[in-house]
Design a protein around this motif. Structure first.
Motif, PDB file in Angstrom:
ATOM      1  N   THR A 198       0.834  -1.207   0.000  1.00 44.38           N
ATOM      2  CA  THR A 198       0.000   0.000   0.000  1.00 44.38           C
ATOM      3  C   THR A 198       0.865   1.252   0.000  1.00 44.38           C
ATOM      4  O   THR A 198       0.606   2.215  -0.724  1.00 44.38           O
ATOM      5  CB  THR A 198      -0.917   0.004   1.250  1.00 44.38           C
ATOM      6  N   VAL A 199       1.909   1.244   0.829  1.00 40.49           N
ATOM      7  CA  VAL A 199       2.768   2.430   0.929  1.00 40.49           C
ATOM      8  C   VAL A 199       3.547   2.646  -0.369  1.00 40.49           C
ATOM      9  O   VAL A 199       3.708   3.785  -0.830  1.00 40.49           O
ATOM     10  CB  VAL A 199       3.723   2.304   2.147  1.00 40.49           C
ATOM     11  N   MET A 200       3.990   1.562  -0.984  1.00 38.48           N
ATOM     12  CA  MET A 200       4.703   1.714  -2.265  1.00 38.48           C
ATOM     13  C   MET A 200       3.772   2.349  -3.302  1.00 38.48           C
ATOM     14  O   MET A 200       4.171   3.250  -4.044  1.00 38.48           O
ATOM     15  CB  MET A 200       5.200   0.350  -2.767  1.00 38.48           C
ATOM     16  N   GLU A 201       2.535   1.887  -3.303  1.00 36.53           N
ATOM     17  CA  GLU A 201       1.567   2.330  -4.309  1.00 36.53           C
ATOM     18  C   GLU A 201       1.057   3.745  -4.035  1.00 36.53           C
ATOM     19  O   GLU A 201       0.936   4.563  -4.950  1.00 36.53           O
ATOM     20  CB  GLU A 201       0.405   1.337  -4.229  1.00 36.53           C
ATOM     21  N   GLN A 202       0.762   4.056  -2.762  1.00 36.48           N
ATOM     22  CA  GLN A 202       0.128   5.342  -2.450  1.00 36.48           C
ATOM     23  C   GLN A 202       1.137   6.453  -2.162  1.00 36.48           C
ATOM     24  O   GLN A 202       0.792   7.629  -2.241  1.00 36.48           O
ATOM     25  CB  GLN A 202      -0.797   5.194  -1.227  1.00 36.48           C
ATOM     26  N   VAL A 203       2.342   6.067  -1.764  1.00 32.20           N
ATOM     27  CA  VAL A 203       3.312   7.072  -1.314  1.00 32.20           C
ATOM     28  C   VAL A 203       4.572   7.095  -2.201  1.00 32.20           C
ATOM     29  O   VAL A 203       4.924   8.127  -2.774  1.00 32.20           O
ATOM     30  CB  VAL A 203       3.725   6.826   0.161  1.00 32.20           C
ATOM     31  N   VAL A 204       5.248   5.944  -2.278  1.00 32.14           N
ATOM     32  CA  VAL A 204       6.596   5.953  -2.860  1.00 32.14           C
ATOM     33  C   VAL A 204       6.555   6.232  -4.362  1.00 32.14           C
ATOM     34  O   VAL A 204       7.208   7.172  -4.842  1.00 32.14           O
ATOM     35  CB  VAL A 204       7.327   4.629  -2.550  1.00 32.14           C
ATOM     36  N   HIS A 205       5.768   5.461  -5.097  1.00 35.34           N
ATOM     37  CA  HIS A 205       5.774   5.659  -6.554  1.00 35.34           C
ATOM     38  C   HIS A 205       5.231   7.034  -6.968  1.00 35.34           C
ATOM     39  O   HIS A 205       5.851   7.698  -7.815  1.00 35.34           O
ATOM     40  CB  HIS A 205       5.119   4.473  -7.269  1.00 35.34           C
ATOM     41  N   PRO A 206       4.125   7.510  -6.362  1.00 33.08           N
ATOM     42  CA  PRO A 206       3.682   8.873  -6.715  1.00 33.08           C
ATOM     43  C   PRO A 206       4.726   9.951  -6.381  1.00 33.08           C
ATOM     44  O   PRO A 206       4.900  10.905  -7.139  1.00 33.08           O
ATOM     45  CB  PRO A 206       2.416   9.075  -5.873  1.00 33.08           C
ATOM     46  N   THR A 207       5.433   9.782  -5.264  1.00 29.52           N
ATOM     47  CA  THR A 207       6.451  10.775  -4.887  1.00 29.52           C
ATOM     48  C   THR A 207       7.608  10.762  -5.882  1.00 29.52           C
ATOM     49  O   THR A 207       8.065  11.814  -6.344  1.00 29.52           O
ATOM     50  CB  THR A 207       6.974  10.493  -3.457  1.00 29.52           C
ATOM     51  N   LEU A 208       8.079   9.550  -6.222  1.00 25.11           N
ATOM     52  CA  LEU A 208       9.190   9.457  -7.183  1.00 25.11           C
ATOM     53  C   LEU A 208       8.768  10.039  -8.531  1.00 25.11           C
ATOM     54  O   LEU A 208       9.556  10.736  -9.194  1.00 25.11           O
ATOM     55  CB  LEU A 208       9.647   8.004  -7.340  1.00 25.11           C
ATOM     56  N   ALA A 209       7.525   9.774  -8.934  1.00 30.98           N
ATOM     57  CA  ALA A 209       7.039  10.297 -10.223  1.00 30.98           C
ATOM     58  C   ALA A 209       6.995  11.825 -10.184  1.00 30.98           C
ATOM     59  O   ALA A 209       7.393  12.504 -11.141  1.00 30.98           O
ATOM     60  CB  ALA A 209       5.653   9.731 -10.529  1.00 30.98           C
ATOM     61  N   ARG A 210       6.532  12.378  -9.074  1.00 30.85           N
ATOM     62  CA  ARG A 210       6.462  13.836  -8.947  1.00 30.85           C
ATOM     63  C   ARG A 210       7.863  14.454  -9.002  1.00 30.85           C
ATOM     64  O   ARG A 210       8.079  15.489  -9.632  1.00 30.85           O
ATOM     65  CB  ARG A 210       5.759  14.196  -7.633  1.00 30.85           C
ATOM     66  N   MET A 211       8.824  13.807  -8.362  1.00 27.29           N
ATOM     67  CA  MET A 211      10.196  14.321  -8.378  1.00 27.29           C
ATOM     68  C   MET A 211      10.774  14.269  -9.793  1.00 27.29           C
ATOM     69  O   MET A 211      11.502  15.178 -10.212  1.00 27.29           O
ATOM     70  CB  MET A 211      11.077  13.533  -7.397  1.00 27.29           C
ATOM     71  N   ARG A 212      10.425  13.252 -10.557  1.00 31.57           N
ATOM     72  CA  ARG A 212      10.889  13.191 -11.951  1.00 31.57           C
ATOM     73  C   ARG A 212      10.255  14.329 -12.764  1.00 31.57           C
ATOM     74  O   ARG A 212      10.929  14.977 -13.565  1.00 31.57           O
ATOM     75  CB  ARG A 212      10.534  11.833 -12.584  1.00 31.57           C
ATOM     76  N   THR A 213       8.966  14.567 -12.506  1.00 31.34           N
ATOM     77  CA  THR A 213       8.279  15.654 -13.223  1.00 31.34           C
ATOM     78  C   THR A 213       8.927  17.001 -12.915  1.00 31.34           C
ATOM     79  O   THR A 213       9.039  17.874 -13.775  1.00 31.34           O
ATOM     80  CB  THR A 213       6.787  15.696 -12.797  1.00 31.34           C
ATOM     81  N   LEU A 214       9.358  17.177 -11.670  1.00 30.47           N
ATOM     82  CA  LEU A 214      10.005  18.436 -11.268  1.00 30.47           C
ATOM     83  C   LEU A 214      11.435  18.517 -11.803  1.00 30.47           C
ATOM     84  O   LEU A 214      12.137  19.507 -11.578  1.00 30.47           O
ATOM     85  CB  LEU A 214      10.038  18.565  -9.738  1.00 30.47           C
ATOM     86  N   ASP A 215      11.888  17.426 -12.442  1.00 30.51           N
ATOM     87  CA  ASP A 215      13.245  17.342 -12.964  1.00 30.51           C
ATOM     88  C   ASP A 215      14.297  17.319 -11.866  1.00 30.51           C
ATOM     89  O   ASP A 215      15.429  17.776 -12.047  1.00 30.51           O
ATOM     90  CB  ASP A 215      13.508  18.515 -13.931  1.00 30.51           C
ATOM     91  N   ILE A 216      13.902  16.815 -10.700  1.00 34.86           N
ATOM     92  CA  ILE A 216      14.860  16.551  -9.619  1.00 34.86           C
ATOM     93  C   ILE A 216      14.619  15.127  -9.139  1.00 34.86           C
ATOM     94  O   ILE A 216      14.161  14.913  -8.013  1.00 34.86           O
ATOM     95  CB  ILE A 216      14.744  17.559  -8.448  1.00 34.86           C
ATOM     96  N   PRO A 217      14.906  14.142 -10.018  1.00 32.13           N
ATOM     97  CA  PRO A 217      14.631  12.755  -9.629  1.00 32.13           C
ATOM     98  C   PRO A 217      15.320  12.421  -8.307  1.00 32.13           C
ATOM     99  O   PRO A 217      16.441  12.886  -8.058  1.00 32.13           O
ATOM    100  CB  PRO A 217      15.199  11.932 -10.777  1.00 32.13           C
ATOM    101  N   PHE A 218      14.629  11.645  -7.490  1.00 34.32           N
ATOM    102  CA  PHE A 218      15.188  11.265  -6.192  1.00 34.32           C
ATOM    103  C   PHE A 218      15.822   9.889  -6.312  1.00 34.32           C
ATOM    104  O   PHE A 218      15.136   8.880  -6.423  1.00 34.32           O
ATOM    105  CB  PHE A 218      14.100  11.249  -5.108  1.00 34.32           C
ATOM    106  N   ALA A 219      17.143   9.820  -6.293  1.00 34.27           N
ATOM    107  CA  ALA A 219      17.855   8.538  -6.312  1.00 34.27           C
ATOM    108  C   ALA A 219      18.668   8.425  -5.036  1.00 34.27           C
ATOM    109  O   ALA A 219      19.434   9.325  -4.707  1.00 34.27           O
ATOM    110  CB  ALA A 219      18.765   8.452  -7.531  1.00 34.27           C
ATOM    111  N   GLY A 220      18.480   7.329  -4.320  1.00 35.63           N
ATOM    112  CA  GLY A 220      19.178   7.151  -3.048  1.00 35.63           C
ATOM    113  C   GLY A 220      18.253   6.399  -2.118  1.00 35.63           C
ATOM    114  O   GLY A 220      17.545   5.483  -2.548  1.00 35.63           O
ATOM    115  N   LEU A 221      18.243   6.805  -0.866  1.00 30.69           N
ATOM    116  CA  LEU A 221      17.395   6.130   0.107  1.00 30.69           C
ATOM    117  C   LEU A 221      16.247   7.053   0.486  1.00 30.69           C
ATOM    118  O   LEU A 221      16.479   8.125   1.065  1.00 30.69           O
ATOM    119  CB  LEU A 221      18.229   5.772   1.357  1.00 30.69           C
ATOM    120  N   LEU A 222      15.046   6.654   0.140  1.00 26.17           N
ATOM    121  CA  LEU A 222      13.878   7.401   0.588  1.00 26.17           C
ATOM    122  C   LEU A 222      13.360   6.739   1.852  1.00 26.17           C
ATOM    123  O   LEU A 222      12.953   5.578   1.841  1.00 26.17           O
ATOM    124  CB  LEU A 222      12.788   7.428  -0.491  1.00 26.17           C
TER     125      LEU A 222
END
Ligand code: AMP
Ligand code: GLY
Length: 419
Positions: A234-258
């Motif tokens: 649930t957390v991967m689906e509702q939190v992690v993937h949407p957050t990573l997608a938003r960071m890619r859209t902002l052009d500041i992809p988050f790579a590392g440990l979230l």
């Protein structure tokens, strides 16, 4: 592979140790490291907030991978400098680390990504803060908007105390109180692919029964026997993937440990905070139970090939760690106090969090959280008993610990909060 781990606390001791167990890793270096990492790695004294100095050291030792432990160098952009030099680095860019560095930024990302979190107000004056406190009501949650080593947050029923904390902060975020047990989820990501490690829980308050001020964490345990099945998905689906997608859209992809800090409320999981690095002391219990090559996992994330890694398994059994802190923590801890450690039985390992050697070679305290006693067992109760049995033999007159980490009573209270 040669790996350089930046930082000198418990998290870095635990990370460097797990990396050293990876068969593909033949040398581990730590900067600055501590007397714990000195047992299996080479320590170097270098200013880890100085990207040029870190890059020079990485070149000198031929590092294939630099792993950044603490938040300060991440928020300061050290990962960008190392990567620009052509060296693989596990840790988000300066821009992406704002997920931890600014509570207001994190909230704006969550809002845009539709991630469930507490309602909030970012305030710039005492009048705004007072209005936000009254809007949400008690218990009051007041957060300084910046790095504060886990000590910038006040949760209280006392409106005066909440206002006093807000007055001390230049910018402040006031939030709705989230009611439910907390859990920490570490997600290794290359910005798109994401691998969750097993969830853990830490004990944040300094005193037994969760009394007293917040700390960086006084102990932790995994697995979480009360956790509803499917929570991680649930957390991967509702939190992690949407957050990573938003960071890619902002052009500041988050790579590392979230690091996703969550409250499991009756309405479902809600994000309490994001961090841009492994949590401490949760790392100390999660890594020993992770079944896979840690150096290779972090390298794959650092180089954008995480989707090629086989999924990370989890070892059977349980792990409990108890922090021994120096008198005065989390205020002004005493330093330079002698410590004598007994030999470690097979199932116990001492992680150094804030220790040093004095000029006679004697182990002494050098920080607030000093030692993290980590024990494995078939179950939580056995692991816990082993941790405290060892602590009873430690000679550290100026230290203290919580006696109720992962106790059956606490676990019962925690699961009762699930509702
Ligand atoms: P943070 O630095 O944001 O993680 O906050 C530190 C600790 O304060 C959290 O781990 C929680 O124990 C508590 N806390 C933070 N935000 C909230 C909230 N909205 N509701 C309840 N407790 C909170
Ligand atoms: N244990 C909480 C943290 O690392 O922020």
């Amino acid at each position: 592979m040669t790996v350089l781990v930046l930082g000198g606390g418990g998290r870095e001791n635990a990370l460097a140790l797990a990396i050293s167990h990876d068969p593909a890793v033949n040398a581990v270096h730590a900067a600055p490291g501590n007397p714990g990492t000195a047992g299996f790695a080479t320590n170097h004294s270098v200013d880890i907030n100085d990207g040029a100095a870190v890059t020079a050291l990485a070149r000198e030792i031929g590092a294939h991978l630099v792993v950044i432990g603490p938040e300060a160098p991440l928020v300061g952009g050290v990962a960008d400098v190392v990567r620009q030099a052509g060296i693989a680095c596990f840790g988000p860019s300066r821009g992406a680390a704002q997920l931890e560095g600014s509570k207001a930024f994190a909230k704006s990302v969550m809002a845009a990504a539709g991630v469930p979190t507490a309602r909030f107000r970012a305030c710039r004056s005492i009048a705004q803060a007072a209005a936000a406190l009254d809007e949400f009501g008690a218990p009051y949650v007041v957060k300084a908007d910046g790095l504060a080593a886990g000590k910038g947050v006040v949760v209280t029923n006392d409106r005066e105390a909440a206002l006093a904390h807000a007055a001390q902060c230049e910018r402040v975020v006031i939030e709705e109180y989230l009611d439910g047990p907390e859990m920490s989820l570490f997600v290794v990501t290359d910005g798109t692919a994401a691998v969750p490690l097993m969830p853990a829980q830490d004990f944040k308050r300094v005193g037994e029964g969760d009394e007293g001020p917040n700390t960086g964490g006084m102990g932790s345990y995994a697995p979480l026997p009360w956790l509803p099945e499917g929570t991680v998905d649930t957390v991967m689906e509702q939190v992690v993937h949407p957050t990573l997608a938003r960071m890619r859209t902002l052009d500041i992809p988050f790579a590392g440990l979230l690091y996703v800090g969550l409250a499991l409320t009756s309405a479902g999981p809600r994000v309490v905070e994001f961090n841009a690095r492994f949590g401490d002391p949760e790392t100390e219990v999660v890594l020993p139970l992770s079944d896979g090559p840690m150096g290779q996992l972090l390298y794959a994330a650092a180089t954008g090939h995480l989707d090629e890694m086989p999924s990370f398994g989890r070892l059977p059994g349980a792990c409990v760690c108890v922090v021994m802190a120096s008198d005065g923590y989390p205020g002004s801890p005493k330093k330079g106090c002698p410590i004598v450690l007994p030999p470690e039985p097979e199932s116990v390992h001492v992680i150094h969090a804030g220790t040093a050697l004095d000029d006679k070679g004697q182990l002494v305290s050098a920080g607030g959280r000093v030692l993290v006693v980590v024990a494995r067992g078939d179950d939580l109760e056995q692991a816990r008993a082993r941790a405290y049995a060892y602590i009873d033999e430690v000679d550290f007159a100026d230290g203290f610990c919580r006696r109720d980490i992962a106790s059956p009573d606490r676990l019962k209270m925690i699961s009762a909060r699930l509702g």
